[in-house]
Write a protein that holds these residues in place. Structure first.
Motif, PDB file in Angstrom:
ATOM      1  N   THR A  86       4.381-127.316 -30.995  1.00  0.00           N
ATOM      2  CA  THR A  86       4.464-125.866 -30.816  1.00  0.00           C
ATOM      3  C   THR A  86       3.465-125.491 -29.737  1.00  0.00           C
ATOM      4  OG1 THR A  86       5.018-125.495 -33.129  1.00  0.00           O
ATOM      5  CG2 THR A  86       4.233-123.608 -31.908  1.00  0.00           C
ATOM      6  N   MET A  87       3.889-124.666 -28.799  1.00  0.00           N
ATOM      7  CA  MET A  87       2.997-124.212 -27.743  1.00  0.00           C
ATOM      8  C   MET A  87       3.312-122.755 -27.444  1.00  0.00           C
ATOM      9  SD  MET A  87       1.463-125.647 -24.280  1.00  0.00           S
ATOM     10  CE  MET A  87       1.266-127.133 -25.130  1.00  0.00           C
ATOM     11  N   GLY A  88       2.267-121.944 -27.349  1.00  0.00           N
ATOM     12  CA  GLY A  88       2.448-120.542 -27.015  1.00  0.00           C
ATOM     13  C   GLY A  88       2.128-120.286 -25.551  1.00  0.00           C
ATOM     14  N   PHE A  89       2.924-119.433 -24.927  1.00  0.00           N
ATOM     15  CA  PHE A  89       2.738-119.013 -23.546  1.00  0.00           C
ATOM     16  C   PHE A  89       2.634-117.490 -23.549  1.00  0.00           C
ATOM     17  CE2 PHE A  89       4.995-122.981 -23.475  1.00  0.00           C
ATOM     18  CZ  PHE A  89       4.417-123.692 -22.448  1.00  0.00           C
ATOM     19  N   TRP A  90       1.797-116.926 -22.673  1.00  0.00           N
ATOM     20  CA  TRP A  90       1.595-115.486 -22.675  1.00  0.00           C
ATOM     21  C   TRP A  90       1.128-115.000 -21.316  1.00  0.00           C
ATOM     22  CZ3 TRP A  90      -3.629-114.525 -21.869  1.00  0.00           C
ATOM     23  CH2 TRP A  90      -4.496-115.592 -22.152  1.00  0.00           C
ATOM     24  N   GLY A  91       1.291-113.699 -21.109  1.00  0.00           N
ATOM     25  CA  GLY A  91       0.860-113.123 -19.846  1.00  0.00           C
ATOM     26  C   GLY A  91       1.187-111.648 -19.750  1.00  0.00           C
ATOM     27  N   SER A  92       1.071-111.141 -18.535  1.00  0.00           N
ATOM     28  CA  SER A  92       1.330-109.732 -18.248  1.00  0.00           C
ATOM     29  C   SER A  92       2.290-109.621 -17.077  1.00  0.00           C
ATOM     30  CB  SER A  92       0.029-109.020 -17.863  1.00  0.00           C
ATOM     31  OG  SER A  92      -0.895-109.054 -18.905  1.00  0.00           O
ATOM     32  N   PHE A  93       3.148-108.621 -17.158  1.00  0.00           N
ATOM     33  CA  PHE A  93       4.005-108.278 -16.027  1.00  0.00           C
ATOM     34  C   PHE A  93       3.219-107.315 -15.149  1.00  0.00           C
ATOM     35  CE2 PHE A  93       7.261-109.270 -19.278  1.00  0.00           C
ATOM     36  CZ  PHE A  93       8.032-110.184 -18.571  1.00  0.00           C
ATOM     37  N   HIS A  94       2.884-107.729 -13.947  1.00  0.00           N
ATOM     38  CA  HIS A  94       2.123-106.867 -13.045  1.00  0.00           C
ATOM     39  C   HIS A  94       3.038-105.978 -12.210  1.00  0.00           C
ATOM     40  CE1 HIS A  94      -1.943-108.462 -13.715  1.00  0.00           C
ATOM     41  NE2 HIS A  94      -1.230-109.426 -14.235  1.00  0.00           N
ATOM     42  N   GLU A  95       4.199-106.501 -11.870  1.00  0.00           N
ATOM     43  CA  GLU A  95       5.186-105.714 -11.124  1.00  0.00           C
ATOM     44  C   GLU A  95       6.569-106.224 -11.488  1.00  0.00           C
ATOM     45  OE1 GLU A  95       6.337-104.494  -6.535  1.00  0.00           O
ATOM     46  OE2 GLU A  95       5.122-106.274  -6.888  1.00  0.00           O
ATOM     47  N   VAL A  96       7.447-105.295 -11.841  1.00  0.00           N
ATOM     48  CA  VAL A  96       8.844-105.634 -12.129  1.00  0.00           C
ATOM     49  C   VAL A  96       9.695-104.695 -11.292  1.00  0.00           C
ATOM     50  CG1 VAL A  96      10.633-105.795 -13.892  1.00  0.00           C
ATOM     51  CG2 VAL A  96       8.263-106.397 -14.474  1.00  0.00           C
ATOM     52  N   ARG A  97      10.371-105.271 -10.292  1.00  0.00           N
ATOM     53  CA  ARG A  97      11.246-104.508  -9.399  1.00  0.00           C
ATOM     54  C   ARG A  97      12.659-105.044  -9.592  1.00  0.00           C
ATOM     55  NH1 ARG A  97       9.608-104.819  -3.343  1.00  0.00           N
ATOM     56  NH2 ARG A  97       7.556-105.323  -4.130  1.00  0.00           N
ATOM     57  N   PRO A  98      13.536-104.294 -10.280  1.00  0.00           N
ATOM     58  CA  PRO A  98      14.853-104.803 -10.649  1.00  0.00           C
ATOM     59  C   PRO A  98      15.605-105.485  -9.505  1.00  0.00           C
ATOM     60  CG  PRO A  98      14.489-102.697 -11.677  1.00  0.00           C
ATOM     61  CD  PRO A  98      13.335-102.920 -10.728  1.00  0.00           C
ATOM     62  N   ALA A  99      16.073-106.688  -9.826  1.00  0.00           N
ATOM     63  CA  ALA A  99      16.891-107.515  -8.937  1.00  0.00           C
ATOM     64  C   ALA A  99      16.183-107.908  -7.648  1.00  0.00           C
ATOM     65  CB  ALA A  99      18.230-106.844  -8.628  1.00  0.00           C
TER      66      ALA A  99
END
Length: 162
Positions: A77-90
């Motif tokens: 089992t391994m967990g991955f995590w983070g933050s979305f700094h910028e999401v620009r659709p497509a």
């Protein structure tokens, strides 16, 4: 007709950067959706032997994410995590990511979604890591299997949505 797209995985010379380039037989909007929709993401992320469970997923600029990868039949089992700094659709996703085994080893990843002729898309993911040593460890870690099998599964998911 099914096309076999090649995945390029490269360590950028003299920089602590890994670049992954892959083309998909779907337009950027559909490929992007598979990256930001948690139900779709869980279906294709990682090697075939791994199950992905999304724990948190707020795919917007300023949002956060966490998922757990596990394998039936053993204790992996391994967990991955983070933050979305910028999401620009497509167009673009900029995010940080880390994993439970090395919480101080945060990476910055930028993914671009480029429209190609024929309703296709090229995804370029560039990850900047802390050092050349970490970059080389990642390249030697077997990450290639997860990337290749994950993108094969993404191909299958996109094919099934047509």
């Amino acid at each position: 007709m099914k096309t076999q797209n090649q995945t390029q995985i490269e360590a950028v010379p003299d920089l602590p950067v890994i670049r992954i380039i892959r083309e998909f037989e779907a337009p950027p909007e559909r490929v992007f959706r598979a990256f930001v929709d948690p139900e779709l993401f869980a279906q294709w992320c990682g090697p075939r032997s791994i199950d992905t469970t999304v724990d948190r997923w707020d795919a917007r600029t300023g949002g956060e994410w966490r998922y757990t990868a596990s394998r039936a039949g053993d204790d992996f089992t391994m967990g991955f995590w983070g933050s979305f700094h910028e999401v620009r659709p497509a167009e673009r996703i900029v995010q940080t990511w880390a994993f439970d085994g090395n919480p101080d080893g945060v990476s910055l990843e930028t993914m671009t979604f480029e429209e190609l002729d024929g309703g296709r898309c090229r995804v370029t993911a560039q990850s900047v890591v802390e050092s050349m040593e970490i970059r080389d460890q990642m390249m030697a870690s077997g990450m290639e299997t997860g990337v290749l099998e994950g993108y094969e599964q993404l191909d299958e998911l996109l094919e099934g949505e047509r």
